[in-house]
Design an enzyme around this catalytic site. Structure first.
Site, PDB file in Angstrom:
ATOM      1  N   THR A  36       0.824  -1.209   0.000  1.00 25.76           N
ATOM      2  CA  THR A  36       0.000   0.000   0.000  1.00 25.76           C
ATOM      3  C   THR A  36       0.858   1.260   0.000  1.00 25.76           C
ATOM      4  O   THR A  36       0.391   2.323  -0.387  1.00 25.76           O
ATOM      5  CB  THR A  36      -0.924   0.005   1.236  1.00 25.76           C
ATOM      6  OG1 THR A  36      -0.158  -0.453   2.354  1.00 25.76           O
ATOM      7  CG2 THR A  36      -2.105  -0.905   1.044  1.00 25.76           C
ATOM      8  N   GLY A 119      17.244 -10.947   3.721  1.00 24.81           N
ATOM      9  CA  GLY A 119      16.331 -11.621   2.782  1.00 24.81           C
ATOM     10  C   GLY A 119      15.126 -12.238   3.450  1.00 24.81           C
ATOM     11  O   GLY A 119      14.413 -13.028   2.853  1.00 24.81           O
ATOM     12  N   ALA A 120      14.856 -11.878   4.705  1.00 26.30           N
ATOM     13  CA  ALA A 120      13.733 -12.484   5.429  1.00 26.30           C
ATOM     14  C   ALA A 120      12.496 -11.607   5.408  1.00 26.30           C
ATOM     15  O   ALA A 120      11.518 -11.896   6.083  1.00 26.30           O
ATOM     16  CB  ALA A 120      14.141 -12.770   6.872  1.00 26.30           C
ATOM     17  N   GLY A 121      12.534 -10.512   4.638  1.00 20.04           N
ATOM     18  CA  GLY A 121      11.378  -9.615   4.621  1.00 20.04           C
ATOM     19  C   GLY A 121      11.320  -8.766   5.879  1.00 20.04           C
ATOM     20  O   GLY A 121      10.268  -8.240   6.233  1.00 20.04           O
ATOM     21  N   SER A 125      17.854  -4.199   4.611  1.00 23.55           N
ATOM     22  CA  SER A 125      18.435  -3.108   3.819  1.00 23.55           C
ATOM     23  C   SER A 125      18.066  -1.738   4.396  1.00 23.55           C
ATOM     24  O   SER A 125      18.916  -0.857   4.489  1.00 23.55           O
ATOM     25  CB  SER A 125      18.043  -3.220   2.347  1.00 23.55           C
ATOM     26  OG  SER A 125      16.666  -3.332   2.207  1.00 23.55           O
ATOM     27  N   GLU A 157      17.882   3.111  -2.187  1.00 20.95           N
ATOM     28  CA  GLU A 157      17.318   1.831  -2.610  1.00 20.95           C
ATOM     29  C   GLU A 157      16.787   1.916  -4.054  1.00 20.95           C
ATOM     30  O   GLU A 157      17.040   1.045  -4.875  1.00 20.95           O
ATOM     31  CB  GLU A 157      16.169   1.494  -1.647  1.00 20.95           C
ATOM     32  CG  GLU A 157      15.549   0.164  -1.864  1.00 20.95           C
ATOM     33  CD  GLU A 157      15.995  -0.862  -0.841  1.00 20.95           C
ATOM     34  OE1 GLU A 157      16.468  -0.490   0.237  1.00 20.95           O
ATOM     35  OE2 GLU A 157      15.883  -2.047  -1.150  1.00 20.95           O
ATOM     36  N   ASP A 169       9.584   0.964   4.842  1.00 24.58           N
ATOM     37  CA  ASP A 169      10.626   0.330   5.651  1.00 24.58           C
ATOM     38  C   ASP A 169      11.532   1.364   6.304  1.00 24.58           C
ATOM     39  O   ASP A 169      11.860   1.274   7.489  1.00 24.58           O
ATOM     40  CB  ASP A 169      11.477  -0.606   4.777  1.00 24.58           C
ATOM     41  CG  ASP A 169      10.639  -1.637   4.059  1.00 24.58           C
ATOM     42  OD1 ASP A 169       9.466  -1.823   4.443  1.00 24.58           O
ATOM     43  OD2 ASP A 169      11.147  -2.256   3.109  1.00 24.58           O
ATOM     44  N   TYR A 221       8.111  -7.702  -7.721  1.00 28.11           N
ATOM     45  CA  TYR A 221       7.717  -6.486  -7.010  1.00 28.11           C
ATOM     46  C   TYR A 221       7.387  -5.382  -8.013  1.00 28.11           C
ATOM     47  O   TYR A 221       6.357  -4.722  -7.945  1.00 28.11           O
ATOM     48  CB  TYR A 221       8.865  -6.056  -6.086  1.00 28.11           C
ATOM     49  CG  TYR A 221       8.524  -4.908  -5.172  1.00 28.11           C
ATOM     50  CD1 TYR A 221       8.129  -5.141  -3.857  1.00 28.11           C
ATOM     51  CD2 TYR A 221       8.588  -3.589  -5.617  1.00 28.11           C
ATOM     52  CE1 TYR A 221       7.822  -4.087  -3.009  1.00 28.11           C
ATOM     53  CE2 TYR A 221       8.280  -2.534  -4.785  1.00 28.11           C
ATOM     54  CZ  TYR A 221       7.898  -2.787  -3.479  1.00 28.11           C
ATOM     55  OH  TYR A 221       7.591  -1.740  -2.649  1.00 28.11           O
TER      56      TYR A 221
HETATM   57  C1  GLA Z   1       9.059  -3.996   0.669  1.00 25.99           C
HETATM   58  C2  GLA Z   1       9.246  -2.537   0.275  1.00 25.99           C
HETATM   59  C3  GLA Z   1       8.227  -1.646   0.972  1.00 25.99           C
HETATM   60  C4  GLA Z   1       6.809  -2.179   0.803  1.00 25.99           C
HETATM   61  C5  GLA Z   1       6.763  -3.678   1.114  1.00 25.99           C
HETATM   62  C6  GLA Z   1       5.417  -4.270   0.813  1.00 25.99           C
HETATM   63  O1  GLA Z   1       9.364  -4.174   2.009  1.00 25.99           O
HETATM   64  O2  GLA Z   1      10.533  -2.094   0.611  1.00 25.99           O
HETATM   65  O3  GLA Z   1       8.330  -0.334   0.474  1.00 25.99           O
HETATM   66  O4  GLA Z   1       6.321  -1.915  -0.473  1.00 25.99           O
HETATM   67  O5  GLA Z   1       7.749  -4.404   0.409  1.00 25.99           O
HETATM   68  O6  GLA Z   1       4.467  -3.785   1.674  1.00 25.99           O
END
Ligand code: GLA
Length: 379
Positions: A36, A119-121, A125, A157, A169, A221
């Site tokens: 979003t 890399g774990a979400g 970074s 980024e 993030d 993405y």
């Molecule tokens: C990654 C991106 C964020 C966001 C999420 C999905 O973490 O860095 O900006 O878009 O994906 O919510």
């Protein structure tokens, strides 16, 4: 030795002298509000108790050097107008320096250490970018606000690393607080502190890291982002933020099925973020759980960014007694979160490990995360 001391020691070993300070920034977990952010919508992330640490000393010349606990190579550049390329992991910290080049007063030596899983979400970074941005803001006396530093991290980024990510993030990593989540309105960049009140109810946020790695500079993405832009264009709005659930029947008529489902995810997810905020305010936990599950289903079926490992993590967390669970972050790998009674955490771990093994998936990692403060100077 804590990570601040470890980072100080790492600097000294790499460069042979003492740094002038250590700065840190957390990774983040997103409670709800996925994809979003770049649609000008709402997100509700919190900083986690896994951080990246930057030890830095300024130099008399303009040379910028970085090294880290995960690579003994010392990468060295000077900041010019051409953007740095091909530096692998060093693009993250040096990309931030490049974005800030107009504020540059000195060169620097930097050593980086981190316990944010990569890399774990969980935004390893952003943690690098924000700790680095805060360090440079201090030593170069650049005078940027936390939001400006978050935007600098995002530019690094987007423009240097080449991942077309949003602002969630870095904003979370800069502004997080130890007692709650941060609601970000990505249209106005207004942020509101949202107490979670989990520990009062013996609840924890468990992370189930599938250990399936992902990169947002890859195609998935970007293609989701393009679908959202296409959907907004067809509907004649600047961003999907402008649409309401009541607009969805019209959207369905106006576009192909895939674009419509991408749009439906964003529109309903924005609504779920706001509903989550109000459910948290009244501690309506059942509703919170339902919202997390609805968010996961929407990402799985409409936005199509989940993977079988994440679906299994969520299903198993619910079997283990979680009140709600969903994948977190950009998708295509990474982690799920589950809100669960702290006494059930080890049971969750056992069940998730067994379920993954039975499905022939690689071993996951399960751990609790505690909301933690955003970027700060440590020493
Ligand atoms: C990654 C991106 C964020 C966001 C999420 C999905 O973490 O860095 O900006 O878009 O994906 O919510």
């Amino acid at each position: 030795m804590n990570l601040t001391q470890q980072t100080l020691a790492g600097f000294k070993e790499a460069y042979g002298y003492e740094p002038s300070g250590v700065w840190s920034a957390p990774g983040r977990a997103n409670l709800i509000g996925e994809h979003t952010d770049y649609n000008n919508g709402f997100v509700l992330p919190f900083g986690i108790d896994r951080r990246t640490y930057v030890a830095l000393a300024t130099r008399e010349d303009k040379i910028c050097r970085v090294t880290s606990s995960f690579s003994s190579e010392v990468v060295e550049i000077e900041l010019r107008d051409d953007r740095p390329t091909g530096l692998d992991w060093a693009l993250y910290p040096l990309g931030v320096a490049w974005v800030m080049r107009e504020s540059q007063t000195t060169g620097f030596d930097v050593f980086i250490d981190s316990d944010v899983p990569i890399g774990a979400g969980l935004s390893s970074s952003a943690a690098v970018e924000c700790s680095m941005a805060l360090a440079l803001n201090d030593v170069w006396e650049a005078g940027k606000s936390p939001i400006e530093l978050a935007l600098i991290g995002q530019r690094a980024e987007n423009e240097v690393v080449g991942a077309p990510t949003g602002i969630m993030d870095q904003t979370a990593s800069m502004l997080a607080r130890s007692d709650g989540a941060v609601l970000i309105d990505c249209k106005t960049m207004e942020t509101t502190h949202i107490p979670l009140g989990l520990s009062e109810q013996d609840l924890v946020v468990a992370v189930i890291d599938t250990q399936v790695s992902h990169r947002h500079s890859d195609g998935g993405y970007r293609s989701r982002r393009e679908s959202c832009e296409k959907g907004a264009e067809i509907m004649g709005v600047e961003s999907l933020r402008e649409l309401e659930v009541a607009d969805l029947p019209r959207a369905k008529e106006a576009m192909d099925d895939v674009t419509f489902r991408r749009v439906r995810h964003i529109v309903t997810e924005n609504q779920r973020v706001l509903q989550t905020v109000s459910a948290l305010a009244d501690a309506r936990l059942d509703e919170l759980g339902e919202l997390l599950l609805a968010s996961h289903a929407s990402m799985r079926d409409d936005f199509e960014i989940s993977i079988p490992e994440l679906d299994l993590a969520v299903a198993t967390a619910m079997e283990a007694g979680a009140i709600g669970s969903r994948m977190t972050g950009g998708g295509f790998g990474g982690a799920a979160i589950a809100i669960i009674n702290s006494a059930k955490l080890s049971q969750l771990e056992t069940q998730v490990e067994a379920a993954f093994e039975e499905s022939g998936f690689g071993a996951p990692r399960v751990f609790a995360v505690i909301p933690s403060q955003g970027a700060r100077k440590e020493a």
